[in-house]
Design a protein around this motif. Structure first.
Motif, PDB file in Angstrom:
ATOM      1  N   ARG A  59       0.995  -1.321  -0.177  1.00  0.00           N
ATOM      2  CA  ARG A  59      -0.159   0.049   0.114  1.00  0.00           C
ATOM      3  C   ARG A  59       0.911   1.648  -0.268  1.00  0.00           C
ATOM      4  N   GLU A  60       2.090   1.080   0.511  1.00  0.00           N
ATOM      5  CA  GLU A  60       2.863   2.729   0.917  1.00  0.00           C
ATOM      6  C   GLU A  60       4.039   2.507  -0.811  1.00  0.00           C
ATOM      7  N   VAL A  61       3.494   1.776  -1.084  1.00  0.00           N
ATOM      8  CA  VAL A  61       4.482   1.751  -2.029  1.00  0.00           C
ATOM      9  C   VAL A  61       2.980   2.217  -3.458  1.00  0.00           C
ATOM     10  N   LEU A  62       2.227   1.715  -3.700  1.00  0.00           N
ATOM     11  CA  LEU A  62       0.831   2.382  -4.005  1.00  0.00           C
ATOM     12  C   LEU A  62       1.095   3.531  -4.037  1.00  0.00           C
ATOM     13  N   ARG A  63       0.927   4.055  -2.864  1.00  0.00           N
ATOM     14  CA  ARG A  63       0.880   5.883  -2.694  1.00  0.00           C
ATOM     15  C   ARG A  63       1.736   6.653  -2.991  1.00  0.00           C
ATOM     16  N   VAL A  64       3.315   6.343  -3.402  1.00  0.00           N
ATOM     17  CA  VAL A  64       4.028   6.934  -3.483  1.00  0.00           C
ATOM     18  C   VAL A  64       4.202   6.219  -4.657  1.00  0.00           C
ATOM     19  N   VAL A  65       4.140   5.904  -5.810  1.00  0.00           N
ATOM     20  CA  VAL A  65       4.081   5.832  -7.019  1.00  0.00           C
ATOM     21  C   VAL A  65       2.274   7.159  -7.665  1.00  0.00           C
ATOM     22  N   GLU A  66       1.617   7.184  -7.245  1.00  0.00           N
ATOM     23  CA  GLU A  66       0.719   8.374  -6.559  1.00  0.00           C
ATOM     24  C   GLU A  66       1.386   9.561  -6.700  1.00  0.00           C
ATOM     25  N   THR A  67       1.916   9.840  -5.963  1.00  0.00           N
ATOM     26  CA  THR A  67       2.154  10.797  -5.773  1.00  0.00           C
ATOM     27  C   THR A  67       3.867  11.498  -6.555  1.00  0.00           C
ATOM     28  N   LEU A  68       4.718  10.422  -7.180  1.00  0.00           N
ATOM     29  CA  LEU A  68       5.351  10.942  -7.637  1.00  0.00           C
ATOM     30  C   LEU A  68       4.693  10.550  -9.836  1.00  0.00           C
ATOM     31  N   ARG A  69       3.830  10.105  -9.720  1.00  0.00           N
ATOM     32  CA  ARG A  69       3.723   9.624 -11.202  1.00  0.00           C
ATOM     33  C   ARG A  69       3.928  10.995 -12.415  1.00  0.00           C
ATOM     34  N   ALA A  70       3.503  12.676 -11.731  1.00  0.00           N
ATOM     35  CA  ALA A  70       4.268  13.314 -12.870  1.00  0.00           C
ATOM     36  C   ALA A  70       5.563  13.540 -12.769  1.00  0.00           C
ATOM     37  N   PRO A  71       6.509  14.210 -13.071  1.00  0.00           N
ATOM     38  CA  PRO A  71       7.437  14.659 -13.650  1.00  0.00           C
ATOM     39  C   PRO A  71       7.692  15.832 -12.492  1.00  0.00           C
ATOM     40  N   SER A  72       8.967  15.655 -11.616  1.00  0.00           N
ATOM     41  CA  SER A  72       8.723  16.586 -10.852  1.00  0.00           C
ATOM     42  C   SER A  72      10.741  17.175 -11.581  1.00  0.00           C
ATOM     43  N   ASP A  73      10.833  18.436 -10.511  1.00  0.00           N
ATOM     44  CA  ASP A  73      12.037  19.226  -9.748  1.00  0.00           C
ATOM     45  C   ASP A  73      13.044  18.237  -9.697  1.00  0.00           C
ATOM     46  N   ARG A  74      12.606  17.266  -8.963  1.00  0.00           N
ATOM     47  CA  ARG A  74      13.425  15.849  -7.672  1.00  0.00           C
ATOM     48  C   ARG A  74      14.248  15.013  -8.639  1.00  0.00           C
ATOM     49  N   GLY A  75      13.573  14.845 -10.010  1.00  0.00           N
ATOM     50  CA  GLY A  75      14.091  13.596 -10.994  1.00  0.00           C
ATOM     51  C   GLY A  75      12.394  12.929 -11.511  1.00  0.00           C
ATOM     52  N   GLY A  76      13.386  11.822 -11.623  1.00  0.00           N
ATOM     53  CA  GLY A  76      11.969  11.003 -12.987  1.00  0.00           C
ATOM     54  C   GLY A  76      11.090  10.218 -12.081  1.00  0.00           C
ATOM     55  N   ALA A  77       9.855   9.769 -12.686  1.00  0.00           N
ATOM     56  CA  ALA A  77       8.861  10.124 -12.357  1.00  0.00           C
ATOM     57  C   ALA A  77       8.565   8.803 -12.983  1.00  0.00           C
ATOM     58  N   VAL A  78       7.801   7.580 -12.291  1.00  0.00           N
ATOM     59  CA  VAL A  78       7.493   6.635 -13.480  1.00  0.00           C
ATOM     60  C   VAL A  78       6.524   6.606 -14.239  1.00  0.00           C
ATOM     61  N   ILE A  79       6.201   5.722 -15.123  1.00  0.00           N
ATOM     62  CA  ILE A  79       5.557   6.283 -16.032  1.00  0.00           C
ATOM     63  C   ILE A  79       4.465   5.074 -15.904  1.00  0.00           C
ATOM     64  N   ALA A  80       5.062   3.801 -16.268  1.00  0.00           N
ATOM     65  CA  ALA A  80       3.492   2.954 -15.984  1.00  0.00           C
ATOM     66  C   ALA A  80       3.560   1.848 -14.914  1.00  0.00           C
ATOM     67  N   LEU A  81       2.543   1.195 -14.447  1.00  0.00           N
ATOM     68  CA  LEU A  81       2.468   0.390 -13.164  1.00  0.00           C
ATOM     69  C   LEU A  81       1.696  -0.894 -13.234  1.00  0.00           C
ATOM     70  N   ALA A  82       2.458  -2.039 -13.420  1.00  0.00           N
ATOM     71  CA  ALA A  82       1.983  -3.502 -13.633  1.00  0.00           C
ATOM     72  C   ALA A  82       1.747  -4.049 -12.122  1.00  0.00           C
ATOM     73  N   VAL A  83       0.955  -4.631 -11.630  1.00  0.00           N
ATOM     74  CA  VAL A  83       1.061  -5.365 -10.238  1.00  0.00           C
ATOM     75  C   VAL A  83       0.919  -6.892 -10.141  1.00  0.00           C
ATOM     76  N   LEU A  84       1.096  -8.065  -9.888  1.00  0.00           N
ATOM     77  CA  LEU A  84       0.685  -9.328  -9.505  1.00  0.00           C
ATOM     78  C   LEU A  84      -0.438  -8.615  -8.454  1.00  0.00           C
TER      79      LEU A  84
END
Length: 204
Positions: A59-84
């Protein structure tokens, strides 16, 4: 080269998935524990993040992904998410959907198409294993309100009615009403059964 960030809290599963994905020469895999996800995404852009919804701290991983999905000044962001995922864990599927997952892979299914799915989702496509499709349709149908889930979660942690009431600034009778509603809505026999069912469906 498709850059994959693989996240799992269990070292044996993490190593196994890295080995499986590493068989594809077109995938560059970086493995991280959940605690390292934010740092990894800020350090370099990734094409796709792959995680197991059953892994601790998912759940914490998903929260981080939600926060960092869009690019920001802090660096790259995840473009896609796949889950098992597992089809009986509709709550987990709902959370993944809300986090923007576009790939859903049945962890009890065949392993030979995992790399193919990762490529497809990383390229902007969508994939849902047939065995998960109906569960995903049901994923938004959580019968409990946010307050009922909160009360039930505290009860699952062993808190008494009085303690829950103090924590949430509610009357003890109100807490009992929320618990009774949770029992009724889940079709449970009692409070413990409601907690068990809610955990099985991934709501808690």
């Amino acid at each position: 080269m498709t850059k994959v960030l693989l996240v799992h809290a269990v070292s044996l599963w993490r190593a196994s998935l890295v080995s499986l994905l590493g068989k594809d020469d077109g995938l560059h895999v970086r493995a991280e524990e959940p605690a390292g996800v934010a740092t990894a995404l800020e350090e370099s852009a990734q094409d796709i993040l792959v995680t197991d919804l059953d892994c601790p701290d998912s759940r914490e991983v998903l929260r981080v992904v939600e926060t960092l999905r869009a690019p920001s000044d802090r660096g790259g962001a995840v473009i896609a998410l796949a889950v098992l995922a597992q089809r009986n864990r509709t709550g987990d599927l709902r959370r993944a959907y809300e986090a923007g997952a576009t790939g859903y892979i049945d962890k009890c299914g065949p392993v030979d198409h995992l790399c193919e799915v990762v490529h497809k989702v990383a390229a902007g496509g969508r994939h849902i294993d047939e065995s998960l499709a109906f569960s995903l349709l049901q994923a938004t149908d959580v019968p409990l309100s946010a307050r009922e889930l909160r009360v039930l979660s505290l009860a699952a942690d062993g808190e008494s009615v009085a303690s829950i009431a103090r924590s949430l600034c509610l009357a003890s009778g109100t807490v009992r009403n929320y618990l009774a509603a949770a029992i009724r809505k889940t079709g449970a026999r009692n409070r413990l059964d409601a907690i068990r069912l809610s955990r099985e469906f991934g709501w808690l």
